[in-house]
Design an enzyme around this catalytic site. Sequence first.
Site, short mmCIF file in Angstrom:
data_model
loop_
_atom_site.label_atom_id
_atom_site.label_comp_id
_atom_site.label_asym_id
_atom_site.label_seq_id
_atom_site.Cartn_x
_atom_site.Cartn_y
_atom_site.Cartn_z
CG HIS A 1 -1.96 -1.02 1.24
ND1 HIS A 1 -2.97 -1.08 0.31
CD2 HIS A 1 -2.15 -2.08 2.06
CE1 HIS A 1 -3.75 -2.12 0.56
NE2 HIS A 1 -3.27 -2.75 1.62
CG HIS B 1 3.57 6.66 5.05
ND1 HIS B 1 3.58 6.80 6.42
CD2 HIS B 1 2.32 7.03 4.64
CE1 HIS B 1 2.40 7.23 6.83
NE2 HIS B 1 1.61 7.38 5.78
CG HIS C 1 -0.83 8.58 1.48
ND1 HIS C 1 -1.57 7.43 1.58
CD2 HIS C 1 -0.23 8.75 2.68
CE1 HIS C 1 -1.44 6.93 2.80
NE2 HIS C 1 -0.62 7.71 3.49
CB THR D 1 -5.06 8.68 5.98
OG1 THR D 1 -3.72 8.28 5.65
CG2 THR D 1 -5.07 10.10 6.52
#
Length: 278
Positions: free
Chosen positions: A101, A128, A130, A216
Amino acid sequence: MENLMKQTHICMKTICCFVLISLLLLSVRVKSNSEEFSYDPCSEKGPKFWGELNIEWAKCGNGNIQSPIALSKWTADWNRGLGCLIRNHKPANAILRNDGHEIIVDWKGNNAGSIKINNVDFQLQNYHWHHPSEHTQDGKTYPLELHMVHFNNVTQKIAVVGVLFEYGPRDPFISMIERDIKYLNIEGGEEFLGKVDPRVARLDGRKYFRYIGSLTTPPCTEGVIWTVMEKVQTVAPYQVELLKQALVEEKNARPLQKINGRNVFYFDPFSWQSVAAE
């Protein structure tokens, strides 16, 4: 001599079997992680169903202070009393992970420094990304968003710094790990990076948004202190594509959540409106 050759042959077969089994287990682990939930809005495991997939993820469906949200300095409460975000990051050993992911840079052992919010230190845990951005600013969605995740062991609270990116010159932090990301894209799993300096990721400007929200991704834990920088950084298009190609899904951004009457603050140390709000 013949016995030695037989033993060698048996040994090679054993090693090959072990390697094959290891690769199969790795592929199963990566696949199972990536199939726990989905970002596909048309999937039965998509964002609107996260709260039903696991009892521990209930907040994803019934939480009242979820993230991400739409941000705008024109609707936020201007408040200079929040104070400047104090960053005390430092180089430390890190691991690069691909969980299907997200591409994640993990710093182990609370050795990579901290940020200070309201005189409380939060230790850096990971970076990380997104894509596209999860938060919006003044109605605009950006190609990429970096999350700097921090944790305080005493209060057990999470603090995340969000940085938005638009297309332009390449991002220096992603540049440091490009080759490693490509390797993970082929092999999967994780890789030891050695010492990585989190300060290479830019946090330009003092203006930011502050609100209380959630993670999230499942389990969508609430009570997270969010700081989203107003200053938008730049990333090269090929760097965003590199992050996309390494993951199972092309997009890994959760849809916007309802604000539900929450206080959303905007910090500008030089604004008269900030002074008036104190």
